[in-house]
Design a protein around this motif. Structure first.
Motif, PDB file in Angstrom:
ATOM      1  N   LYS A  51      -8.297  -9.851  -8.344  1.00  0.00           N
ATOM      2  CA  LYS A  51      -9.545  -9.251  -7.879  1.00  0.00           C
ATOM      3  C   LYS A  51      -9.690  -7.850  -8.452  1.00  0.00           C
ATOM      4  O   LYS A  51      -8.703  -7.153  -8.701  1.00  0.00           O
ATOM      5  N   ASN A  52     -10.957  -7.454  -8.620  1.00  0.00           N
ATOM      6  CA  ASN A  52     -11.216  -6.088  -9.052  1.00  0.00           C
ATOM      7  C   ASN A  52     -11.444  -5.203  -7.825  1.00  0.00           C
ATOM      8  O   ASN A  52     -11.413  -5.675  -6.690  1.00  0.00           O
ATOM      9  N   ILE A  53     -11.716  -3.940  -8.053  1.00  0.00           N
ATOM     10  CA  ILE A  53     -11.792  -2.983  -6.951  1.00  0.00           C
ATOM     11  C   ILE A  53     -12.933  -3.298  -5.990  1.00  0.00           C
ATOM     12  O   ILE A  53     -12.826  -3.047  -4.783  1.00  0.00           O
ATOM     13  N   ASP A  54     -14.032  -3.868  -6.488  1.00  0.00           N
ATOM     14  CA  ASP A  54     -15.173  -4.167  -5.613  1.00  0.00           C
ATOM     15  C   ASP A  54     -14.909  -5.391  -4.739  1.00  0.00           C
ATOM     16  O   ASP A  54     -15.466  -5.504  -3.643  1.00  0.00           O
ATOM     17  N   GLU A  55     -14.077  -6.307  -5.206  1.00  0.00           N
ATOM     18  CA  GLU A  55     -13.817  -7.540  -4.463  1.00  0.00           C
ATOM     19  C   GLU A  55     -12.663  -7.407  -3.475  1.00  0.00           C
ATOM     20  O   GLU A  55     -12.573  -8.169  -2.516  1.00  0.00           O
ATOM     21  N   PHE A  56     -11.759  -6.464  -3.713  1.00  0.00           N
ATOM     22  CA  PHE A  56     -10.564  -6.347  -2.895  1.00  0.00           C
ATOM     23  C   PHE A  56     -10.907  -5.800  -1.508  1.00  0.00           C
ATOM     24  O   PHE A  56     -11.492  -4.736  -1.377  1.00  0.00           O
ATOM     25  N   GLU A  57     -10.544  -6.547  -0.485  1.00  0.00           N
ATOM     26  CA  GLU A  57     -10.770  -6.144   0.902  1.00  0.00           C
ATOM     27  C   GLU A  57      -9.535  -6.464   1.730  1.00  0.00           C
ATOM     28  O   GLU A  57      -8.835  -7.446   1.469  1.00  0.00           O
ATOM     29  N   PHE A  58      -9.283  -5.636   2.739  1.00  0.00           N
ATOM     30  CA  PHE A  58      -8.201  -5.929   3.679  1.00  0.00           C
ATOM     31  C   PHE A  58      -8.623  -5.551   5.095  1.00  0.00           C
ATOM     32  O   PHE A  58      -7.838  -5.025   5.880  1.00  0.00           O
ATOM     33  N   LYS A  59      -9.891  -5.855   5.402  1.00  0.00           N
ATOM     34  CA  LYS A  59     -10.424  -5.526   6.735  1.00  0.00           C
ATOM     35  C   LYS A  59      -9.645  -6.239   7.836  1.00  0.00           C
ATOM     36  O   LYS A  59      -9.531  -5.724   8.952  1.00  0.00           O
ATOM     37  N   ASN A  60      -9.118  -7.454   7.529  1.00  0.00           N
ATOM     38  CA  ASN A  60      -8.370  -8.193   8.548  1.00  0.00           C
ATOM     39  C   ASN A  60      -7.026  -7.537   8.858  1.00  0.00           C
ATOM     40  O   ASN A  60      -6.353  -7.921   9.819  1.00  0.00           O
ATOM     41  N   LEU A  61      -6.617  -6.545   8.060  1.00  0.00           N
ATOM     42  CA  LEU A  61      -5.357  -5.850   8.294  1.00  0.00           C
ATOM     43  C   LEU A  61      -5.565  -4.434   8.840  1.00  0.00           C
ATOM     44  O   LEU A  61      -4.591  -3.726   9.085  1.00  0.00           O
ATOM     45  N   GLU A  62      -6.797  -4.013   9.005  1.00  0.00           N
ATOM     46  CA  GLU A  62      -7.057  -2.656   9.476  1.00  0.00           C
ATOM     47  C   GLU A  62      -6.939  -2.573  11.002  1.00  0.00           C
ATOM     48  O   GLU A  62      -7.296  -3.529  11.703  1.00  0.00           O
ATOM     49  N   PRO A  63      -6.464  -1.455  11.549  1.00  0.00           N
ATOM     50  CA  PRO A  63      -5.903  -0.313  10.818  1.00  0.00           C
ATOM     51  C   PRO A  63      -4.601  -0.708  10.138  1.00  0.00           C
ATOM     52  O   PRO A  63      -3.760  -1.391  10.727  1.00  0.00           O
ATOM     53  N   ALA A  64      -4.456  -0.267   8.906  1.00  0.00           N
ATOM     54  CA  ALA A  64      -3.367  -0.743   8.064  1.00  0.00           C
ATOM     55  C   ALA A  64      -2.343   0.341   7.798  1.00  0.00           C
ATOM     56  O   ALA A  64      -2.612   1.543   7.920  1.00  0.00           O
ATOM     57  N   LEU A  65      -1.165  -0.120   7.420  1.00  0.00           N
ATOM     58  CA  LEU A  65      -0.093   0.753   6.987  1.00  0.00           C
ATOM     59  C   LEU A  65       0.409   0.225   5.639  1.00  0.00           C
ATOM     60  O   LEU A  65       0.557  -0.983   5.459  1.00  0.00           O
ATOM     61  N   ALA A  66       0.645   1.109   4.702  1.00  0.00           N
ATOM     62  CA  ALA A  66       1.049   0.712   3.354  1.00  0.00           C
ATOM     63  C   ALA A  66       2.462   1.197   3.064  1.00  0.00           C
ATOM     64  O   ALA A  66       2.901   2.236   3.569  1.00  0.00           O
ATOM     65  N   VAL A  67       3.177   0.412   2.255  1.00  0.00           N
ATOM     66  CA  VAL A  67       4.517   0.782   1.787  1.00  0.00           C
ATOM     67  C   VAL A  67       4.512   0.671   0.273  1.00  0.00           C
ATOM     68  O   VAL A  67       4.185  -0.393  -0.275  1.00  0.00           O
ATOM     69  N   GLU A  68       4.850   1.773  -0.392  1.00  0.00           N
ATOM     70  CA  GLU A  68       4.829   1.804  -1.854  1.00  0.00           C
ATOM     71  C   GLU A  68       6.247   1.756  -2.406  1.00  0.00           C
ATOM     72  O   GLU A  68       7.123   2.513  -1.988  1.00  0.00           O
ATOM     73  N   ILE A  69       6.462   0.821  -3.352  1.00  0.00           N
ATOM     74  CA  ILE A  69       7.749   0.669  -4.027  1.00  0.00           C
ATOM     75  C   ILE A  69       7.534   0.943  -5.510  1.00  0.00           C
ATOM     76  O   ILE A  69       6.598   0.410  -6.118  1.00  0.00           O
ATOM     77  N   THR A  70       8.377   1.756  -6.109  1.00  0.00           N
ATOM     78  CA  THR A  70       8.312   2.028  -7.543  1.00  0.00           C
ATOM     79  C   THR A  70       9.553   1.469  -8.215  1.00  0.00           C
ATOM     80  O   THR A  70      10.684   1.725  -7.761  1.00  0.00           O
ATOM     81  N   PHE A 146       3.079   4.974   4.648  1.00  0.00           N
ATOM     82  CA  PHE A 146       2.004   5.876   5.088  1.00  0.00           C
ATOM     83  C   PHE A 146       0.867   5.057   5.677  1.00  0.00           C
ATOM     84  O   PHE A 146       0.699   3.875   5.347  1.00  0.00           O
ATOM     85  N   GLU A 147       0.104   5.691   6.562  1.00  0.00           N
ATOM     86  CA  GLU A 147      -1.053   5.033   7.175  1.00  0.00           C
ATOM     87  C   GLU A 147      -2.240   5.099   6.222  1.00  0.00           C
ATOM     88  O   GLU A 147      -2.456   6.107   5.541  1.00  0.00           O
ATOM     89  N   VAL A 148      -3.020   4.022   6.195  1.00  0.00           N
ATOM     90  CA  VAL A 148      -4.220   3.966   5.348  1.00  0.00           C
ATOM     91  C   VAL A 148      -5.397   4.419   6.199  1.00  0.00           C
ATOM     92  O   VAL A 148      -6.046   3.614   6.873  1.00  0.00           O
ATOM     93  N   ASP A 149      -5.673   5.708   6.174  1.00  0.00           N
ATOM     94  CA  ASP A 149      -6.765   6.265   6.974  1.00  0.00           C
ATOM     95  C   ASP A 149      -8.120   6.053   6.313  1.00  0.00           C
ATOM     96  O   ASP A 149      -9.142   5.905   6.998  1.00  0.00           O
ATOM     97  N   ASN A 150      -8.143   6.028   4.989  1.00  0.00           N
ATOM     98  CA  ASN A 150      -9.396   5.885   4.248  1.00  0.00           C
ATOM     99  C   ASN A 150      -9.271   4.723   3.271  1.00  0.00           C
ATOM    100  O   ASN A 150      -8.738   4.881   2.167  1.00  0.00           O
ATOM    101  N   PRO A 151      -9.705   3.507   3.646  1.00  0.00           N
ATOM    102  CA  PRO A 151      -9.560   2.344   2.764  1.00  0.00           C
ATOM    103  C   PRO A 151     -10.204   2.535   1.395  1.00  0.00           C
ATOM    104  O   PRO A 151      -9.623   2.134   0.377  1.00  0.00           O
ATOM    105  N   ASP A 152     -11.382   3.122   1.350  1.00  0.00           N
ATOM    106  CA  ASP A 152     -12.044   3.321   0.057  1.00  0.00           C
ATOM    107  C   ASP A 152     -11.248   4.280  -0.825  1.00  0.00           C
ATOM    108  O   ASP A 152     -11.079   4.045  -2.030  1.00  0.00           O
ATOM    109  N   GLY A 153     -10.748   5.359  -0.244  1.00  0.00           N
ATOM    110  CA  GLY A 153      -9.924   6.286  -1.005  1.00  0.00           C
ATOM    111  C   GLY A 153      -8.621   5.649  -1.463  1.00  0.00           C
ATOM    112  O   GLY A 153      -8.133   5.929  -2.564  1.00  0.00           O
ATOM    113  N   PHE A 154      -8.065   4.776  -0.625  1.00  0.00           N
ATOM    114  CA  PHE A 154      -6.842   4.055  -0.987  1.00  0.00           C
ATOM    115  C   PHE A 154      -7.084   3.168  -2.201  1.00  0.00           C
ATOM    116  O   PHE A 154      -6.276   3.139  -3.143  1.00  0.00           O
ATOM    117  N   LYS A 155      -8.202   2.453  -2.193  1.00  0.00           N
ATOM    118  CA  LYS A 155      -8.521   1.570  -3.320  1.00  0.00           C
ATOM    119  C   LYS A 155      -8.756   2.365  -4.594  1.00  0.00           C
ATOM    120  O   LYS A 155      -8.305   1.984  -5.680  1.00  0.00           O
TER     121      LYS A 155
END
Length: 376
Positions: A51-70, A146-155
């Motif tokens: 999916k591209n940025i316009d199609e990606f949604e995770f409303k069913n997971l909000e409020p969400a928390l993200a974990v980043e692995i590098t 970290f908590e995803v406070d702003n979904p649009d900013g996260f995307k």
């Protein structure tokens, strides 16, 4: 599927390979989480999409928390996991052995440390599985939660507006705790790297699509069967002659993901191991050259350790340890200790003191030491 192939230049075979790879690696993660939570953890077969940025949604997971692995070795790029914040709260209740109110729950320093440790265990096990498949070391950085406070900013931060991302969704079931879902996503480049490690060549997959999309035309070197001539009329007096039908050359079946995996990544190395027990029992029959070789083995050092007991602690208890803290083990005073050789439990014994040093007097053999040399 055609839309996904157009966006990320993925074939159906490559999409299946991504799903199978995530299934293997997340299976190891579920085992690690189960040990840490002391509960059964199931993660279902993944669902893969592009999916591209316009199609990606995770409303069913909000409020969400993200974990980043590098990935810091073996792979390049990030792997992000998105979970429901309330699911994380329930997991923390298990880890910390305390009830956490849903209202007002925030990810403080202690909670963040516990979540990162759980994810470190899970993704560390996943990296180990990827290492086995790829045949090279794969290491990850310390997870960042970290908590995803702003979904649009996260995307906008993690999505490239010009390129789509690979989205992998899972169902999560933790015994007597929750039934939910989570998702992880990665870049196209990282997904391609994983596919190549899985033993699927991109050009081969593309050729497979072409073969499926277009009907097979006879090659220049293939004989073109001539049209069947008209059958002559058969009289009662003439014998019937049977004309053999021309052989039909069938196209080879398209390889599956499992066939690619077996052919390219899962071939075991066959090692011939001699029975060392018989070698030890028949030392008097060995030649001088063989005895010399055996002497080389006898000088190999082995690590011997003694364990006086074990215990299990929750993350909350480990984080509160300080100088002077008391850790109670699972053995009573005076009980025999366990002797390990290279991690193998071989004997039991009593603790003794020899010239101001501790020692162990062997009282029971659990495993024949000769079997350790055989890897049994």
């Amino acid at each position: 599927m055609a839309e996904n192939e157009m966006k990320g230049n993925f074939s159906s075979l490559e999409i299946d390979a991504i799903g199978e790879l995530m299934n293997i690696s997340l299976g190891s993660s579920a085992t690690a989480a189960s040990k840490m939570l002391d509960r059964r953890v199931n993660i279902t077969t993944p669902r893969v999409s592009v999916k591209n940025i316009d199609e990606f949604e995770f409303k069913n997971l909000e409020p969400a928390l993200a974990v980043e692995i590098t990935y810091v070795e073996g792979l390049d790029g990030n792997n992000l996991m998105i979970l429901k914040k309330n699911d994380v709260r329930k997991i923390l209740e298990i880890l910390m052995m305390t009830e956490i109110e849903e209202e007002g729950f925030v990810l403080d320093e202690l909670s963040r440390s516990a979540v990162c440790e759980l994810m470190n265990q899970m993704m560390g096990s996943s990296a180990t599985s990827l290492s086995e498949i790829m045949g090279e070391t794969v290491n990850i950085s310390t997870p960042i939660a970290f908590e995803v406070d702003n979904p649009d900013g996260f995307k906008e931060k993690y999505f490239d507006s010009d390129n789509p991302m690979v989205i992998v969704s899972f169902d999560l079931d933790i015994e007597d705790c929750l039934q939910s879902e989570f998702m992880m996503f990665m870049s196209i480049g990282l997904a391609k790297k994983l596919i190549n490690a899985f033993g699927i060549d991109a050009d081969m997959a593309d050729n497979s699509n072409v073969a499926e999309a277009a009907p097979k035309a006879p090659a220049a070197s293939e004989p073109v069967p001539a049209p069947t001539p008209a059958q002559p009329e058969v009289s009662d007096s003439a014998p019937i002659q049977e004309t053999p039908a021309p052989a039909v050359q069938q196209a080879p079946p398209q390889p599956t993901v499992q066939q690619y995996t077996t052919a390219n990544t899962m071939q075991p190395n066959v090692i011939n191991v001699q029975n060392m027990t018989s070698q030890f029992n028949n030392m008097t029959k060995l030649s001088k050259a063989e005895e010399g070789n055996l002497d080389l083995i006898m000088s190999v050092p082995l690590q011997v350790s003694v364990e006086i007991g074990r215990t299990k602690k929750q993350v909350k208890e480990i984080l509160t340890l300080s100088q002077g803290s008391l850790v109670v083990l699972d053995k009573l005073a005076g009980e025999q200790v366990d002797v390990f050789v290279n991690g193998q439990h071989v004997a039991k014994g009593d603790v003794v003191v020899i010239d101001d040093n501790f020692g162990v007097r062997i009282t029971e053999i659990i495993k024949n030491p000769a079997l350790i040399l055989q890897g049994e």
